[in-house]
Write an enzyme that holds these catalytic residues in place. Structure first.
Site, PDB file in Angstrom:
ATOM      1  N   ARG A  54      -4.192 148.657  71.038  1.00 26.87           N
ATOM      2  CA  ARG A  54      -5.325 148.572  71.711  1.00 26.87           C
ATOM      3  C   ARG A  54      -6.837 148.737  71.407  1.00 26.87           C
ATOM      4  NH1 ARG A  54      -7.072 151.933  75.721  1.00 26.87           N
ATOM      5  NH2 ARG A  54      -5.015 153.109  75.702  1.00 26.87           N
ATOM      6  N   TYR A 107     -22.070 129.373  81.652  1.00 23.74           N
ATOM      7  CA  TYR A 107     -20.760 129.099  82.184  1.00 23.74           C
ATOM      8  C   TYR A 107     -20.777 129.708  83.640  1.00 23.74           C
ATOM      9  CZ  TYR A 107     -15.845 129.926  82.363  1.00 23.74           C
ATOM     10  OH  TYR A 107     -14.403 129.664  82.729  1.00 23.74           O
ATOM     11  N   ASP A 179     -24.875 133.487  73.726  1.00 18.94           N
ATOM     12  CA  ASP A 179     -23.349 132.954  74.107  1.00 18.94           C
ATOM     13  C   ASP A 179     -23.427 131.466  73.280  1.00 18.94           C
ATOM     14  OD1 ASP A 179     -20.939 131.621  74.595  1.00 18.94           O
ATOM     15  OD2 ASP A 179     -20.972 132.424  76.533  1.00 18.94           O
ATOM     16  N   LYS A 204     -12.422 128.243  72.577  1.00 14.83           N
ATOM     17  CA  LYS A 204     -12.662 126.814  72.393  1.00 14.83           C
ATOM     18  C   LYS A 204     -12.954 125.906  71.059  1.00 14.83           C
ATOM     19  CE  LYS A 204     -13.650 127.376  76.830  1.00 14.83           C
ATOM     20  NZ  LYS A 204     -13.458 128.621  77.244  1.00 14.83           N
TER      21      LYS A 204
END
Length: 394
Positions: A54, A107, A179, A204
C-alpha cells in the site's frame, strides 16, 4: 517431523547474467528487510526500498516514471483510478474551510465530488466557465486555495483559457490543478505550461485498452507531493501491480495509437458534420468549433481523438443510433483502442438535472465519441449506417 519437503520457505529467485527484456510483474504485498536498522533507513529516506504494497511497489514506480517523462516532471504517483487521483489531490492539499474554483464542465464524478462530497469535509467549491478567465477570477473568494481545470471540457470539448488561468493562479498564489486526461501530454503539456499539479486517468488513452483502472498525480512542490502521497497511503488508494504492469505495456504504443486515433477523429468529425441527422458537431480541429482559434494556440496540431455531436430528435434518436450499430461499443469510457460512444445524459452526467445538462449543451441527443484506431473505412461505414437509421425515423 514429517519427511515431506517443506515448501513454505520461499525459493530464491534464480541468479542470471542476463535480464528480462520486459518488466517483471511484482505482486508481493510485503517486502523483507535485513534488520530493523535497514527498515529505518528506508522509512527515513537514507535507502531506497519497499516495505508494504500500500506504500508503493516497483510496478507503480516504473509506470509513474514513464508518465513523468511524458509530462516533463519527476516524482509522479500512481493511484487506483483517475478519481482516486482527484480524491488524493483534493484531500491532500485542502482542509476544512478551504475553497475551490473549478471548471463547470468537469467529468461528472469530479463535479459530484466537489458539489456533494467535499462539503462533508468542510471544503466548498464554486463552478465557473473555464473558457472565460474573468468568470474564473470572479469566483475566487478570500478562502480560495485551488483551481481545478480540464484544458478540454468533458463532454462538450470546450477549450479553457489556460494561459489566462495560469497567470491568474500565479498572481493570486493559488494551486493550479489540471486534469489532463482528455488532452494527454501529447496534446497539451500541462506541467510545462505551468500547472502545479497534473492529474491523469491512466485508464483512458495512456493505457488505451480498457483493461486497467489507474490514476496518476504529478505535483511540482515536494511538500504537496508528500501530502498527496500520504493521503494515497492512508486512504488505500494505491494501485494494483498487475494494472500498472498492464498499463506500462499499453503505454509503449501510446504515440502510435494517439496519432492514428487523432487522424480518424478528424475524418469522423467531417463525416458527421455533413449528415442531415446531426444538428451540431464539436471537434477542436474544425474551423467551426467555437474555440477554434484557442484550440490552435493551445493544442497546435494535436486536437485529439474526441468528437462530440448532437442529434436532432432527442432520446428516440439516441436509441436509434446505438441500436443501428451494435458493433460500435456504446460504453461510458474513452481512450480504448477501438471507438466508443458515450451518452452523457444517461451516464457521466446523469446526476445533473435536465436543466443543468441543458445549460451545458448536453441534450438527450448528445453523444461523445472516443475515436479509436480501427480502419477509417470500417468506422465510416458503421457510423453512416447509424446516422441513416436516425434520419429514417424522421
Amino acid at each position: 517431523m514429517s519427511d515431506r519437503p517443506n515448501l513454505v520457505r520461499r525459493t530464491p529467485w534464480p541468479e542470471s547474467v542476463s535480464r528480462a527484456v520486459t518488466t517483471p510483474l511484482q505482486p508481493s504485498v510485503v517486502y523483507s528487510s535485513p534488520d530493523p536498522d535497514a527498515l529505518d533507513d528506508q522509512y527515513e529516506g537514507r535507502a531506497q526500498g519497499y516495505t508494504y504494497g500500500r506504500e508503493g511497489h516497483p510496478n507503480a514506480d516504473v509506470l509513474a516514471q514513464m508518465i513523468d517523462r511524458l509530462e516533463g516532471g519527476q516524482g509522479g504517483l500512481m493511484t487506483g483510478s483517475g478519481m482516486a487521483a482527484v480524491t488524493a489531490t483534493m484531500l491532500g492539499l485542502l482542509g476544512q474551510g478551504d475553497h475551490i474554483v473549478a471548471g463547470d464542465q468537469l467529468y461528472g464524478r469530479s463535479l459530484r465530488m466537489l458539489s456533494r462530497d467535499l462539503p462533508k469535509w468542510g471544503i466548498t467549491a464554486t463552478f465557473a466557465d473555464p473558457t472565460d478567465v474573468t468568470a474564473i477570477e470572479a469566483a475566487i473568494a478570500p478562502n480560495t486555495k485551488l483551481l481545478l481545470i480540464e484544458a478540454v471540457s468533458n463532454p462538450t470539448l470546450r477549450l479553457a483559457d489556460m494561459d489566462g488561468i495560469e497567470r491568474l493562479a500565479r498572481d493570486r498564489g493559488l494551486i493550479l490543478v489540471v486534469d489532463n486526461t482528455f488532452t494527454t501530454p501529447y496534446g497539451f503539456p500541462a506541467y510545462a505550461r505551468g500547472a502545479d499539479v497534473v492529474i491523469h486517468s491512466v485508464t483512458k488513452l495512456l493505457a488505451g485498452h480498457s483493461d486497467v483502472t489507474l490514476g496518476y498525480v504529478l505535483a511540482r512542490d515536494p511538500d504537496a507531493r508528500t501530502a498527496i502521497y500520504d493521503t494515497i497511503v492512508t486512504l488505500g488508494l494505491t494501485p494494483s501491480p498487475y494494472d500498472c504492469w498492464m498499463a506500462e505495456r499499453g503505454l509503449y504504443t501510446f504515440d502510435m495509437r494517439f496519432e492514428r486515433a487523432q487522424a480518424n477523429a478528424r475524418a469522423l468529425a467531417d463525416l458527421v458534420a455533413g449528415h442531415d441527422a446531426v444538428e451540431a458537431v464539436l471537434y477542436p480541429g474544425r474551423s467551426d468549433h467555437p474555440d477554434h482559434n484557442r484550440a490552435q494556440a493551445l493544442l497546435g496540431e494535436a486536437p485529439g481523438n474526441m468528437v462530440s455531436f448532437r442529434l436532432a430528435g432527442g432520446r428516440e434518436a439516441a436509441n436509434a443510433f446505438t441500436r443501428a450499430a451494435p458493433q460500435l461499443a456504446f460504453a461510458p469510457t474513452l481512450g480504448d483502442v477501438g471507438t466508443t460512444f458515450s451518452h452523457p445524459a444517461s451516464s457521466s452526467h446523469r446526476g445533473l438535472t435536465p436543466e443543468g445538462r441543458a445549460a451545458l449543451g448536453i441534450t438527450e441527443g448528445f453523444f461523445r465519441v472516443s475515436v479509436g484506431c480501427e480502419p477509417i473505412a470500417l468506422l465510416t461505414r458503421d457510423v453512416t449506417a447509424a446516422l441513416d437509421a436516425v434520419a429514417a425515423i424522421g
